[in-house]
Scaffold this motif. Structure first.
Motif, short mmCIF file in Angstrom:
data_model
loop_
_atom_site.label_atom_id
_atom_site.label_comp_id
_atom_site.label_asym_id
_atom_site.label_seq_id
_atom_site.Cartn_x
_atom_site.Cartn_y
_atom_site.Cartn_z
N VAL A 139 42.66 43.64 23.80
CA VAL A 139 43.63 43.08 24.75
C VAL A 139 42.98 42.90 26.11
O VAL A 139 42.67 43.88 26.81
CB VAL A 139 44.87 43.99 24.85
CG1 VAL A 139 45.88 43.40 25.81
CG2 VAL A 139 45.48 44.20 23.47
N SER A 140 42.76 41.66 26.47
CA SER A 140 42.12 41.30 27.73
C SER A 140 42.90 41.89 28.91
O SER A 140 44.13 41.98 28.89
CB SER A 140 42.09 39.77 27.82
OG SER A 140 41.51 39.32 29.00
N SER A 141 42.17 42.28 29.94
CA SER A 141 42.79 42.88 31.12
C SER A 141 43.59 41.84 31.91
O SER A 141 43.21 40.67 31.98
CB SER A 141 41.71 43.49 32.01
OG SER A 141 42.27 44.35 32.94
N GLY A 142 44.68 42.28 32.50
CA GLY A 142 45.51 41.37 33.31
C GLY A 142 46.74 42.09 33.79
O GLY A 142 46.80 43.32 33.78
N GLU A 143 47.74 41.32 34.20
CA GLU A 143 49.01 41.91 34.61
C GLU A 143 49.64 42.62 33.41
O GLU A 143 49.44 42.22 32.26
CB GLU A 143 49.95 40.82 35.12
CG GLU A 143 49.56 40.26 36.48
CD GLU A 143 49.57 41.32 37.59
OE1 GLU A 143 50.51 42.14 37.62
OE2 GLU A 143 48.62 41.33 38.41
N PRO A 144 50.43 43.67 33.66
CA PRO A 144 51.00 44.43 32.54
C PRO A 144 51.79 43.58 31.55
O PRO A 144 51.64 43.74 30.33
CB PRO A 144 51.91 45.44 33.26
CG PRO A 144 51.26 45.64 34.59
CD PRO A 144 50.69 44.31 34.96
N ASP A 145 52.60 42.65 32.03
CA ASP A 145 53.40 41.85 31.08
C ASP A 145 52.53 40.87 30.30
O ASP A 145 52.81 40.55 29.14
CB ASP A 145 54.57 41.14 31.79
CG ASP A 145 54.12 40.26 32.94
OD1 ASP A 145 52.92 40.29 33.31
OD2 ASP A 145 54.97 39.54 33.48
N TYR A 146 51.44 40.41 30.92
CA TYR A 146 50.49 39.54 30.21
C TYR A 146 49.84 40.32 29.06
O TYR A 146 49.71 39.82 27.93
CB TYR A 146 49.43 39.05 31.20
CG TYR A 146 48.19 38.42 30.60
CD1 TYR A 146 48.20 37.10 30.13
CD2 TYR A 146 46.99 39.14 30.51
CE1 TYR A 146 47.07 36.53 29.58
CE2 TYR A 146 45.85 38.57 29.96
CZ TYR A 146 45.89 37.27 29.51
OH TYR A 146 44.76 36.71 28.97
N MET A 147 49.46 41.57 29.34
CA MET A 147 48.82 42.40 28.31
C MET A 147 49.81 42.73 27.19
O MET A 147 49.46 42.71 26.00
CB MET A 147 48.25 43.68 28.94
CG MET A 147 47.15 43.37 29.96
SD MET A 147 46.49 44.84 30.78
CE MET A 147 45.47 45.56 29.48
N LEU A 148 51.05 43.00 27.56
CA LEU A 148 52.06 43.30 26.53
C LEU A 148 52.32 42.07 25.66
O LEU A 148 52.53 42.19 24.44
CB LEU A 148 53.36 43.78 27.17
CG LEU A 148 54.44 44.21 26.18
CD1 LEU A 148 53.97 45.38 25.31
CD2 LEU A 148 55.74 44.57 26.90
N ALA A 149 52.27 40.89 26.26
CA ALA A 149 52.49 39.66 25.49
C ALA A 149 51.38 39.50 24.44
O ALA A 149 51.63 39.06 23.31
CB ALA A 149 52.53 38.46 26.42
#
Ligand code: MG
Length: 370
Positions: A139-149
């Motif tokens: 899971v690529s790093s990013g904003e929390p909701d982006y990672m959850l998506a």
């Protein structure tokens, strides 16, 4: 049996989506893969693949594999590929270090030995477990909701293990990421928080202590083994060592000094199966669990890792990886194990069990013969 011909292929492997590590410090879009075909004087041939994760992830890069193989060739032509530790020794004498350049050769030798013995490599490694191995998403790093998506997308395909990339210099953001993903973690799921060396000792202490009550595992929370040994003293969360686990000496130090609870074994980094099986044995002798993965690459690299993974009892085996799912190209359509319902399962095909479509590899960039 003697190695009579070595053909080397180069292939770019574009990722479906750009990929970020270390909290956005490192970006990856294309992997430089090297494929090797070892032919013998009796008509049996084997295949290897070496695909580093770009050239900024660890000290390994695609052109280095091909240059390394050119240097290794005089020590390989005419040798018996079934004698894995003689091949290993010959390569280590011819070119000390550079384990990532030796891994595809080692892989092709195991492929040949398996075909000759009429056994899958996992059986040569001690015996294939019949259960499939869980596959971890990446899971690529990013904003929390982006990672959850991203995790949600993998869940739809049956994944129950996830490697979520954290490790920015913004420690508050990392704490937010971990708390958010843990809040949405489903029953039975594993989420590994992979720092990929990015934190200083201070940053590791801040984040790991802030979320210590969650009991999550952190992978490679510092740059070096010395850093991780110090971070260990400052924190209580379980730790996995990945990038700093290269040699057998690293493995024995981690095990004896209690630096980590989990090994992350990547075949290209550690020099292939011949060396990796020793790391596996050190782990199991010390109550250490294991992730086994390709460093990157196609179904061939995933299959090599899956053979080792399926030689490990399930109580020690956490997950492997299916990097092939992140690529836009498939060099072996219809061949080899694929991720199904979040698991990879090796079949009984002798050797590696996957052969590339040579037409998709193009012409070799180098051919060496006796
Ligand atoms: Mg890792």
């Amino acid at each position: 049996m003697k190695i009579s011909r070595i053909s080397v292929y180069k292939k770019d492997l574009p990722l479906k989506d750009p990929y970020w590590l270390s909290g956005g410090r490192l970006k990856f879009e294309v992997l430089d893969a090297t494929f090797v075909k070892l032919e013998t004087d009796v008509g049996v041939s084997g295949w290897g693949e070496g695909t580093p994760w770009g050239h900024t992830y660890v000290p390994a890069h695609g052109p280095g594999i091909r240059a390394g193989i050119e240097t290794l060739v005089p020590a390989l032509l005419g040798q018996d590929p079934r004698l894995l530790e003689l091949i290993e020794r010959a390569m280590d004498v011819q070119l000390p270090g550079h384990l990532y350049a030796k891994q595809p050769i080692d892989m092709a030798c195991w492929d040949i030995l398996g075909q000759v013995c009429d056994l899958p490599i996992a059986d040569l490694l001690g015996g294939k477990r019949d259960n499939g191995t869980p596959v971890a998403s990446s899971v690529s790093s990013g904003e929390p909701d982006y990672m959850l998506a991203i995790i949600d997308d993998y869940r739809k395909r049956g994944y129950v293990a996830h490697s979520a990339k954290v490790g920015g210099s913004d420690t508050a953001k990392d704490i937010e990421r971990i708390r958010y993903l843990e809040k949405h973690r489903q029953s039975g799921e594993i989420i590994l928080y992979d720092v990929n060396r990015a934190w200083t000792r201070c940053e590791a202490s801040i984040v790991m202590n802030a979320v210590s009550s969650l009991g999550v595992t952190f992978e490679q929370p510092g740059e070096t083994l010395d850093d991780i040994a110090e971070i260990r003293k400052l924190t209580t969360s379980p730790i996995s060592v990945d990038e700093s686990l290269v040699t057998l000496q690293d493995a024995t130090r981690i095990a004896r000094e209690g630096i980590a609870d989990v090994f992350g074994i990547k075949l290209n980094r550690v020099g292939g199966l011949t060396k990796a099986r020793r790391l596996r044995d050190v782990a199991m002798a010390h109550g250490i669990q294991i992730f086994v993965m390709a460093t990157g690459g196609t179904v061939m690299a995933d299959t090599e890792a899956a053979h080792l993974a399926q030689s490990i009892p399930s109580e020690f085996m956490r997950a492997c990886w299916s990097c092939q799912d992140m690529l836009t190209v498939d060099i072996a359509p219809g061949s080899g194990p694929r991720c199904k319902a979040g698991h990879i399962t090796i079949d009984d095909t002798p050797g590696l069990g996957v052969t590339p479509d040579e037409g998709l590899l193009g012409d070799p960039v180098a051919v060496y013969t006796v």
